[in-house]
Design a protein around this motif. Structure first.
Motif, PDB file in Angstrom:
ATOM      1  N   GLU A 109     -38.304  33.782 -42.492  1.00 33.98           N
ATOM      2  CA  GLU A 109     -37.046  33.655 -43.239  1.00 33.98           C
ATOM      3  C   GLU A 109     -36.088  34.778 -42.859  1.00 33.98           C
ATOM      4  OE1 GLU A 109     -34.586  31.663 -44.725  1.00 33.98           O
ATOM      5  OE2 GLU A 109     -36.550  30.714 -44.646  1.00 33.98           O
ATOM      6  N   ARG A 113     -34.531  34.114 -39.489  1.00 38.61           N
ATOM      7  CA  ARG A 113     -33.479  33.112 -39.644  1.00 38.61           C
ATOM      8  C   ARG A 113     -32.188  33.769 -40.158  1.00 38.61           C
ATOM      9  NH1 ARG A 113     -34.808  27.752 -40.760  1.00 38.61           N
ATOM     10  NH2 ARG A 113     -36.705  28.346 -41.863  1.00 38.61           N
ATOM     11  N   ILE A 139     -37.938  27.488 -36.831  1.00 34.33           N
ATOM     12  CA  ILE A 139     -36.677  28.218 -36.605  1.00 34.33           C
ATOM     13  C   ILE A 139     -36.095  28.157 -35.191  1.00 34.33           C
ATOM     14  CG2 ILE A 139     -36.904  29.861 -38.525  1.00 34.33           C
ATOM     15  CD1 ILE A 139     -37.859  31.970 -36.540  1.00 34.33           C
TER      16      ILE A 139
END
Length: 258
Positions: A191, A194, A215
């Motif tokens: 995360e 990203r 991703i």
């Protein structure tokens, strides 16, 4: 893809070690603003490729272009100044400094004032404010004053991303960013990648196919130093040559990741 679209390009990049070809005629184009993953079985040449791009190794033949400029013969420090920063290696953190002090060192490197610890208080205050912003970005502001050695593994990796960001990279090279992590940390770091990818380009070597599939915009598969296949994950993962070369281990990884 024209020159403007690709931020990094290699032409016939080759590296030989005493008769063994580790990287063979690799033509890579990394699109500006994308997350590009380099995958392949062990010994496929991924790390050698990274070492060539960051100038820790000299290519035997071939050319490397960054923003259309030939950087093939440049030194690591020169390409770092151009904004090509590799994480999880030179940005390795100082274990006995606090989290904030580590980020501040990255900021000082960026300013070209590295290790001038006698800088005025005002300079340090400005660095502290920027340092806290970066820690906020990677979810570490709550541990800014913690001595780094006491951080759990996954958060140390987040700190490495923060120290890399401190150097204002236009392009980040991430070498196995989720290696050795538990499921929760993998999700957190994925995360984070990203998030920090917004407004910059990321090239990553990664073994975890769940991370790559979630991703990466584009994937390049290397086998025995050469490009075997390239494209979006959905396409590449169905390529029979990739499955033959690689999917045995990928399936095992995918099952292990669930």
């Amino acid at each position: 893809m024209n020159q403007q679209e690709s931020i990094l390009e290699t032409r016939n990049l080759t590296k030989e070690f005493k008769g063994f070809t580790a990287v063979s005629d690799v033509n890579l184009k990394v699109r500006r603003g994308s997350i590009h993953a380099l995958i392949g079985p062990n010994g496929a040449g991924k790390t050698t490729c990274f070492n060539l791009l960051t100038k820790f190794l000299e290519p035997t033949t071939g050319t490397i272009l960054f923003n259309g400029i030939d950087i093939t013969r440049e030194k690591p420090a020169q390409i770092a100044r151009r904004g090509v920063i590799r994480s999880f290696q030179i940005s390795a953190v100082f274990p006995h400094l606090t989290v904030l002090e580590n980020v501040r060192i990255g900021l000082q490197r960026q300013l070209g004032t590295s290790y001038h610890f006698w800088r005025s208080e005002t300079t340090l205050d400005a660095l502290n404010a920027r340092g806290m912003e970066l820690l906020e970005q990677v979810g570490l502001s709550d541990v800014a004053q913690t001595v780094t050695v006491n951080l759990p593994y996954g958060r140390k990796r987040a700190l490495e991303i923060a120290t890399t960001l401190a150097m204002e990279p236009e392009m980040m090279l991430l070498d196995e960013p989720t290696q050795g992590m538990g499921h929760e940390d993998v999700a957190r770091v994925t995360e984070l990648i990203r998030k920090v990818a917004v407004g910059r380009t990321i090239l990553m070597v990664e073994h975890n196919m769940n991370v790559v599939s979630s991703i990466a915009d584009k994937i390049t598969v290397l086998q025995r130093g050469a490009i075997l296949a390239e494209g979006p994950y959905a396409e590449v993962s169905k390529d029979p040559r990739v499955m033959e070369a690689y999917m045995g281990t990928v399936e095992a990884e995918l099952q292990g990741a669930h």
